[in-house]
Design a protein around this motif. Structure first.
Motif, PDB file in Angstrom:
ATOM      1  N   HIS A 108      65.594  19.916  95.757  1.00 33.10           N
ATOM      2  CA  HIS A 108      65.897  20.086  94.325  1.00 33.10           C
ATOM      3  C   HIS A 108      67.279  19.563  93.950  1.00 33.10           C
ATOM      4  O   HIS A 108      67.622  19.542  92.773  1.00 33.10           O
ATOM      5  CB  HIS A 108      65.847  21.576  93.934  1.00 33.10           C
ATOM      6  CG  HIS A 108      64.503  22.213  94.110  1.00 33.10           C
ATOM      7  ND1 HIS A 108      63.398  21.800  93.406  1.00 33.10           N
ATOM      8  CD2 HIS A 108      64.075  23.213  94.906  1.00 33.10           C
ATOM      9  CE1 HIS A 108      62.357  22.536  93.767  1.00 33.10           C
ATOM     10  NE2 HIS A 108      62.740  23.405  94.683  1.00 33.10           N
ATOM     11  N   GLN A 154      71.763  33.261  93.310  1.00 36.13           N
ATOM     12  CA  GLN A 154      71.162  32.140  92.568  1.00 36.13           C
ATOM     13  C   GLN A 154      69.999  31.495  93.327  1.00 36.13           C
ATOM     14  O   GLN A 154      69.401  30.526  92.869  1.00 36.13           O
ATOM     15  CB  GLN A 154      72.220  31.059  92.273  1.00 36.13           C
ATOM     16  CG  GLN A 154      73.403  31.541  91.452  1.00 36.13           C
ATOM     17  CD  GLN A 154      72.993  32.031  90.066  1.00 36.13           C
ATOM     18  OE1 GLN A 154      72.043  31.521  89.463  1.00 36.13           O
ATOM     19  NE2 GLN A 154      73.689  33.050  89.568  1.00 36.13           N
ATOM     20  N   LYS A 186      66.225  31.768  95.416  1.00 30.15           N
ATOM     21  CA  LYS A 186      65.008  32.535  95.655  1.00 30.15           C
ATOM     22  C   LYS A 186      64.733  32.450  97.158  1.00 30.15           C
ATOM     23  O   LYS A 186      64.747  31.347  97.730  1.00 30.15           O
ATOM     24  CB  LYS A 186      63.852  31.915  94.862  1.00 30.15           C
ATOM     25  CG  LYS A 186      62.667  32.851  94.724  1.00 30.15           C
ATOM     26  CD  LYS A 186      61.495  32.154  94.047  1.00 30.15           C
ATOM     27  CE  LYS A 186      61.621  32.098  92.533  1.00 30.15           C
ATOM     28  NZ  LYS A 186      60.532  31.254  91.947  1.00 30.15           N
ATOM     29  N   ASP A 226      63.982  28.189  96.464  1.00 30.97           N
ATOM     30  CA  ASP A 226      64.356  27.645  95.153  1.00 30.97           C
ATOM     31  C   ASP A 226      65.795  28.054  94.840  1.00 30.97           C
ATOM     32  O   ASP A 226      66.337  28.973  95.464  1.00 30.97           O
ATOM     33  CB  ASP A 226      63.413  28.189  94.067  1.00 30.97           C
ATOM     34  CG  ASP A 226      63.347  27.262  92.851  1.00 30.97           C
ATOM     35  OD1 ASP A 226      64.035  26.215  92.836  1.00 30.97           O
ATOM     36  OD2 ASP A 226      62.613  27.603  91.909  1.00 30.97           O
ATOM     37  N   VAL A 227      66.408  27.337  93.886  1.00 26.19           N
ATOM     38  CA  VAL A 227      67.787  27.639  93.499  1.00 26.19           C
ATOM     39  C   VAL A 227      67.959  27.294  92.031  1.00 26.19           C
ATOM     40  O   VAL A 227      67.245  26.435  91.505  1.00 26.19           O
ATOM     41  CB  VAL A 227      68.780  26.834  94.377  1.00 26.19           C
ATOM     42  CG1 VAL A 227      68.621  25.323  94.169  1.00 26.19           C
ATOM     43  CG2 VAL A 227      70.226  27.242  94.126  1.00 26.19           C
ATOM     44  N   ASN A 228      68.903  27.933  91.395  1.00 29.42           N
ATOM     45  CA  ASN A 228      69.271  27.617  90.012  1.00 29.42           C
ATOM     46  C   ASN A 228      70.121  26.333  90.046  1.00 29.42           C
ATOM     47  O   ASN A 228      71.323  26.376  90.306  1.00 29.42           O
ATOM     48  CB  ASN A 228      70.062  28.798  89.436  1.00 29.42           C
ATOM     49  CG  ASN A 228      70.460  28.569  88.002  1.00 29.42           C
ATOM     50  OD1 ASN A 228      70.464  27.449  87.508  1.00 29.42           O
ATOM     51  ND2 ASN A 228      70.808  29.663  87.323  1.00 29.42           N
ATOM     52  N   VAL A 229      69.471  25.213  89.824  1.00 31.63           N
ATOM     53  CA  VAL A 229      70.093  23.899  90.023  1.00 31.63           C
ATOM     54  C   VAL A 229      71.280  23.677  89.079  1.00 31.63           C
ATOM     55  O   VAL A 229      72.343  23.211  89.509  1.00 31.63           O
ATOM     56  CB  VAL A 229      69.043  22.774  89.849  1.00 31.63           C
ATOM     57  CG1 VAL A 229      69.699  21.408  89.853  1.00 31.63           C
ATOM     58  CG2 VAL A 229      67.996  22.870  90.945  1.00 31.63           C
ATOM     59  N   GLU A 230      71.123  24.035  87.806  1.00 30.35           N
ATOM     60  CA  GLU A 230      72.214  23.838  86.831  1.00 30.35           C
ATOM     61  C   GLU A 230      73.458  24.612  87.256  1.00 30.35           C
ATOM     62  O   GLU A 230      74.567  24.102  87.220  1.00 30.35           O
ATOM     63  CB  GLU A 230      71.781  24.330  85.432  1.00 30.35           C
ATOM     64  CG  GLU A 230      70.697  23.484  84.780  1.00 30.35           C
ATOM     65  CD  GLU A 230      71.006  21.993  84.892  1.00 30.35           C
ATOM     66  OE1 GLU A 230      72.150  21.610  84.538  1.00 30.35           O
ATOM     67  OE2 GLU A 230      70.133  21.219  85.335  1.00 30.35           O
ATOM     68  N   TYR A 231      73.234  25.847  87.642  1.00 32.34           N
ATOM     69  CA  TYR A 231      74.339  26.718  88.057  1.00 32.34           C
ATOM     70  C   TYR A 231      75.065  26.112  89.262  1.00 32.34           C
ATOM     71  O   TYR A 231      76.289  26.093  89.340  1.00 32.34           O
ATOM     72  CB  TYR A 231      73.778  28.103  88.405  1.00 32.34           C
ATOM     73  CG  TYR A 231      74.829  29.173  88.623  1.00 32.34           C
ATOM     74  CD1 TYR A 231      75.103  30.115  87.634  1.00 32.34           C
ATOM     75  CD2 TYR A 231      75.545  29.243  89.819  1.00 32.34           C
ATOM     76  CE1 TYR A 231      76.067  31.096  87.829  1.00 32.34           C
ATOM     77  CE2 TYR A 231      76.504  30.214  90.023  1.00 32.34           C
ATOM     78  CZ  TYR A 231      76.767  31.144  89.027  1.00 32.34           C
ATOM     79  OH  TYR A 231      77.716  32.102  89.221  1.00 32.34           O
TER      80      TYR A 231
END
Ligand code: AGV
Ligand code: CA
Length: 306
Positions: free
Chosen positions: A202, A259, A261, A293-298
């Motif tokens: 990602h 941040q 998953k 998964d990860v919060n990409v924007e963050y």
């Protein structure tokens, strides 16, 4: 109390950037760095490692030299990159690094650091796991000192990133380099968290990110990291050679675990062709945590801030 972290990396561009990132984290106390001669040649990689410590005024942090060579070598063109790093304008004139043969061997430094740590230690690995396994074979009692082992490695529900002879492409490189040590690591049943290709897919290195980073080059670290990343851009856009922020993402997990998953799964590793180094889910396997998964924007924003 800052978190005590011991890092083992293997000298690639994102490994060195990961070391820099660790040094910017206020809640982390980096207690040692060991280098595995996998995605690098050991002498220039130890020089880069030392120079980055110097740059941050942290050259007192001890280094360990990986002397063990894995089973499946990385391509030589990838291994040669630290030579370029050492010649960059912000690094070339720093005081000379010590002779790498004066350092302890990596497993001995890991043993020393774990033994002398007052509390538990988080181990961050951004290359193969051989040095940690060698250390724990010598001093098994030190496994109890490990708070968590965070490892950029593996590919569970996605394809691997290895394209080579005698291989079906299902493995990730850090595991392929030494599948036998990976098997031993799983058998140790440590508190192990994988940051595998499932999540690093990602976070490619994009020109959009580099372009934003370039708007802040008045900050020394933004300037230097922009130069590092530029060295990876020749790999865009072919999928197999796209450069991702593999190790950087694993390193960020130390600062922003919330941040990500994650899932607890049972896993095994293959040690033989045609899928040596493949990590796969198996009910009869060993219990590990994997990030999916990860919060990409963050994440990108975090890097720009650091
Ligand atoms: O498989 C990812 C690991 C990470 O630890 N490394 C690079 C990161 O440091 C191996 C690797 C895969 N593809 C590569 C790699 C590429 N195109 N160039 C250099 N190394
Ligand atoms: Ca690496």
């Amino acid at each position: 109390m800052p978190k005590a972290v011991l890092m083992d990396h293997d000298g690639a561009i994102d490994d060195l950037l990961s070391q820099l990132l660790v040094l910017t984290m206020p809640d982390v106390d980096l207690i040692g760095v060991t280098v595995t001669p996998a995605d690098c040649y050991i002498e220039p990689a130890l020089e880069s490692t030392y120079k980055l410590l110097q740059l941050m005024g942290k050259e007192q942090i001890p280094l360990g030299r990986g002397d063990y060579y894995g089973i499946n070598a990385f391509p030589s063109e990838w291994r040669a990159r630290p030579e370029i790093i050492n010649a960059l304008p912000m690094l070339i004139n720093l005081p000379k690094a010590p002779d790498p043969y004066t350092y302890l061997s990596a497993p001995d430094l890991i043993i020393d650091r774990l033994t002398n740590a007052p509390g538990n230690v988080t181990m961050l690995m951004t290359g193969p796991c051989s040095n940690l396994v060698l250390a724990l074979e010598k001093a098994p009692e030190l496994a109890a000192k490990l708070e968590e082992v965070v490892w950029m490695a593996g590919a569970f529900n996605v394809s691997g990133n290895v394209q080579t002879f005698q291989h079906d492409g299902s493995a990730e490189w850090n595991v392929l380099w030494d599948p036998i040590s990976t098997k031993k690591l799983l058998e140790l049943e440590l508190p192990l968290t994988f940051i595998p290709l499932d999540v690093t897919n990602h976070v490619p290195v994009t020109k959009a990110f580099l372009s934003t980073l370039a708007t802040q080059i008045d900050y020394n670290l933004s300037n230097l990291t922009g130069q590092f990343w530029a060295l990876t851009i020749d790999t865009i856009p072919g999928y197999y050679y796209t450069y991702f922020m593999w190790d950087i993402l694993a390193t960020s997990y130390l600062a922003m675990p919330e941040q990500f998953k994650t899932e607890v799964v049972k896993a095994k590793v293959s040690t033989r062709p045609p899928n040596a180094g493949q990590t796969y889910l198996d009910d009869a396997g060993y219990s590990v945590k994997i990030a999916t998964d990860v919060n990409v924007e963050y994440f990108y924003e975090y890097l720009l801030t650091q």
